[in-house]
Design a protein around this motif. Structure first.
Motif, mmCIF file in Angstrom:
data_model
loop_
_atom_site.group_PDB
_atom_site.id
_atom_site.type_symbol
_atom_site.label_atom_id
_atom_site.label_comp_id
_atom_site.label_asym_id
_atom_site.label_seq_id
_atom_site.Cartn_x
_atom_site.Cartn_y
_atom_site.Cartn_z
ATOM 1 N N UNK A 125 0.819 -1.206 0.000
ATOM 2 C CA UNK A 125 0.000 0.000 0.000
ATOM 3 C C UNK A 125 0.865 1.273 0.000
ATOM 4 N N UNK A 128 1.390 3.787 2.998
ATOM 5 C CA UNK A 128 2.394 3.582 4.051
ATOM 6 C C UNK A 128 3.717 4.256 3.700
ATOM 7 N N UNK A 131 3.200 7.753 4.547
ATOM 8 C CA UNK A 131 3.306 7.924 5.995
ATOM 9 C C UNK A 131 4.773 7.911 6.425
ATOM 10 N N UNK A 132 5.551 7.033 5.818
ATOM 11 C CA UNK A 132 6.976 6.964 6.146
ATOM 12 C C UNK A 132 7.658 8.300 5.808
ATOM 13 N N UNK A 137 11.228 9.871 6.989
ATOM 14 C CA UNK A 137 12.150 8.846 6.484
ATOM 15 C C UNK A 137 12.600 9.193 5.074
ATOM 16 N N UNK A 141 15.256 4.432 3.582
ATOM 17 C CA UNK A 141 14.734 3.940 4.862
ATOM 18 C C UNK A 141 13.340 3.374 4.671
ATOM 19 N N UNK A 145 12.686 -0.489 5.528
ATOM 20 C CA UNK A 145 11.990 -0.695 6.800
ATOM 21 C C UNK A 145 10.492 -0.916 6.631
ATOM 22 N N UNK A 146 9.916 -0.320 5.594
ATOM 23 C CA UNK A 146 8.459 -0.393 5.453
ATOM 24 C C UNK A 146 8.055 -1.292 4.280
ATOM 25 N N UNK A 149 9.939 -5.455 4.009
ATOM 26 C CA UNK A 149 9.432 -6.518 4.885
ATOM 27 C C UNK A 149 8.027 -6.986 4.494
ATOM 28 N N UNK A 150 7.206 -6.061 4.029
ATOM 29 C CA UNK A 150 5.858 -6.459 3.635
ATOM 30 C C UNK A 150 5.855 -7.131 2.267
#
Ligand SMILES: Nc1ncnc2c1ncn2[C@@H]1O[C@H](COP(=O)(O)OP(=O)(O)O)[C@@H](O)[C@H]1O
Ligand SMILES: [Mg+2]
Lengths: 236, 256
Positions: A125, A128, A131-132, A137, A141, A145-146, A149-150
């Motif tokens: 999505x 996100x 939002x980061x 960020x 990053x 980090x966001x 991993x997803x």
């Protein structure tokens, strides 16, 4: 024709053959790791639409998808030495066959993985990412980090399927003379003429290994999905 | 303090912001009203460069960026001056509630993990989520998720928090909770810019109301001025339409 079927031979053959499982797993492991790196490298030009490289990757992926792995293996086995000789006068005709196998499977896995990664990264999505950014960020990053991993979670089921497919594909390595389980089976057939028993033994071993892999993968998948309410299957 | 000068933004040749000038003092709570498509979201997103304005000057705190020449580094610097609460929460799905709040502190503000956790727990306590620290967003209601979103913004202790319709994706019965959290942080003197359709919030909480339409700020004033003595016809028509809708809501509910 072979000799009369003797079921007891299977118990004899399995220990002999399983001895060579290591070679099979080695081919698998190295080609998966190399394929992983290649897959990420190939996904980047597609995601960021880098001109030329993007087209090259598209061609690479469609070629790998559109040709049988056995032919790819022969192309690498005969073609790579010829190419290296022609371009750099490097002679690799005496390189061990297993390296050609690993290279072929890495190239093949890389194509599959790049498509899986691309779809998975796209599927995270974008809100996100915003939002980061909004919390300060950097792109890097955010990616590590966001998004990543997803994306790994989303990619995982498809990756697992690829690994299992790849495991079975390694059984073609014997065609260029690699002494893996299949290769050993081939020599057993030549020596005993009990082809059916050899192939039954081999299928039992492959089957058990695949079941084991599936078990491990489903455990891992549960772990990856721990933050997911409902199972969201990948888009790829 | 926030200062915007001549902010212009177009999407595919279509002007969406037509030269916005705006000054917001420290501690002010400003609500932005306006019909859908008038450029409210785009204006907020230009403040933290989620959209890069085509022209204009953005100042937040002591960082000033000329949009036309903005570098990545400048955009990052000005982003760190603000925080945003999104309409659809946009929580990090793979992180727990407390990790969501810690993330910006650890990564962008370089706070030590242990301190970040402590600060985050304190802020989460403020929004009433002390008992959900280790839940994942998917395990929370919309109202709880939005309160995490507010905590994530609040924890950064930014110059300004930008709210983009923070309650419009919520079920009606959850709106009150979230609004009261926003009210309580407004009363702490944090600078806020809030895009909302909640007229009661605009009226009771904000110091100043802006009315936007078609990419310009049509009118601005205190809530009293805007709600009771709007000078512009467009403002009055909009408010009439909105209040018409809200008068109907309780009626409808009674019928049901
Ligand atoms: N990323 C985008 N690409 C193209 N058009 C956009 C984009 N974002 C917003 N717009 C357009 O800009 C106008 C203003 O949108 P927006 O700022 O979201 O308005 P509001 O928040 O007031 O409803 C709308 O016409 C919308 O379609
Ligand atoms: Mg909007």
């Amino acid at each position: 024709m072979g000799k009369a079927f003797d079921i007891m031979l299977i118990f004899e053959f399995i220990p002999t053959l399983i001895h060579y499982l290591g070679v099979t797993l080695q081919i698998l492991a190295v080609s998966i790791i190399l394929g992983f790196v290649l897959g990420i490298a190939a996904a980047i030009p597609r995601l960021y639409k880098i001109p030329l490289l993007n087209q090259l990757v598209i061609l690479y992926v469609s070629f790998i998808r559109g040709t049988p792995i056995l032919i790819q293996l022969f192309l690498v086995f005969y073609g790579l030495p010829a190419l290296l000789m022609l371009l750099f006068s490097i002679d690799i005709t005496r390189m061990e066959a297993i390296y050609f196998v690993i290279i072929t499977y890495a190239i093949s896995n890389g194509a599959g993985f790049s498509e899986i990664f691309r779809a998975a990264i796209r599927a995270v999505d974008y809100g996100q990412t915003e939002a980061a950014f909004s919390v300060g960020m950097t792109s890097r990053q955010n990616f590590f980090r966001i998004v990543l991993p997803q994306a790994v979670r989303i990619a995982f089921p498809n990756m697992a399927n690829s690994v299992i497919g790849s495991l079975k594909d390694t059984s073609l390595a014997f065609t260029i003379g690699v002494m893996d389980m299949m290769g050993r089976g081939d020599t057993l057939i030549a020596a005993t003429a009990h082809a059916l028993e050899v192939y039954l033994s081999l299928s039992i071993i492959y089957y058990i290994v695949v079941l084991l892999f599936e078990k491990i993968f489903s455990k891992l998948e549960k772990y990856f999905n721990r933050y997911q309410k409902a199972d969201v299957t990948a888009v790829a | 303090m926030i200062y915007l000068k001549g902010i212009k933004k177009s999407f595919n040749q279509l002007p969406v912001l037509k030269g916005i000038n705006l000054k917001i003092e420290k501690g002010e709570v400003v609500t932005i009203l306006g019909p859908s498509g008038s450029g409210k979201t785009t204006l907020l997103r230009c403040l933290n460069f989620l959209e890069k304005p085509n022209a204009g000057l953005v100042q937040i705190g002591n960082i000033i960026v000329d949009a036309e020449k903005a570098t990545k580094k400048e955009m990052l610097a000005i982003r760190k001056q603000s925080a945003m609460v999104f309409q659809h929460y946009n929580l990090f799905a793979h992180k727990t509630v407390v990790e969501n709040v810690m993330e910006g502190l650890i990564v962008a503000k370089k706070v030590k993990k242990k301190d970040a956790r402590q600060q985050s727990e304190r802020v989460l306590d403020k929004v009433g989520l002390s008992d959900k620290l280790d839940h994942y967003p998917s395990q929370l209601s919309g109202g709880q998720q939005q309160r995490v979103g507010i905590a994530r913004a609040l924890a950064l202790n930014p110059e300004v928090i930008l709210f983009d319709e923070p309650t419009s994706a919520l079920d009606p019965e959850l709106v009150g909770d979230v609004l009261s959290v926003i009210k309580s942080i407004a009363q702490e003197g944090i600078t806020m810019v809030v895009v909302t359709h909640e007229m009661s919030f605009a009226r009771e909480v904000s110091n100043r109301v802006l009315f936007m339409d078609e990419g310009v700020i049509v009118e601005e004033g205190t809530p009293l001025e805007i709600f009771h003595a709007a000078k512009e016809e467009r403002t009055r028509r909009f408010l009439q339409r909105i209040s018409g809708e809200t008068y109907f809501l309780p009626l409808k509910e009674q019928v049901n």
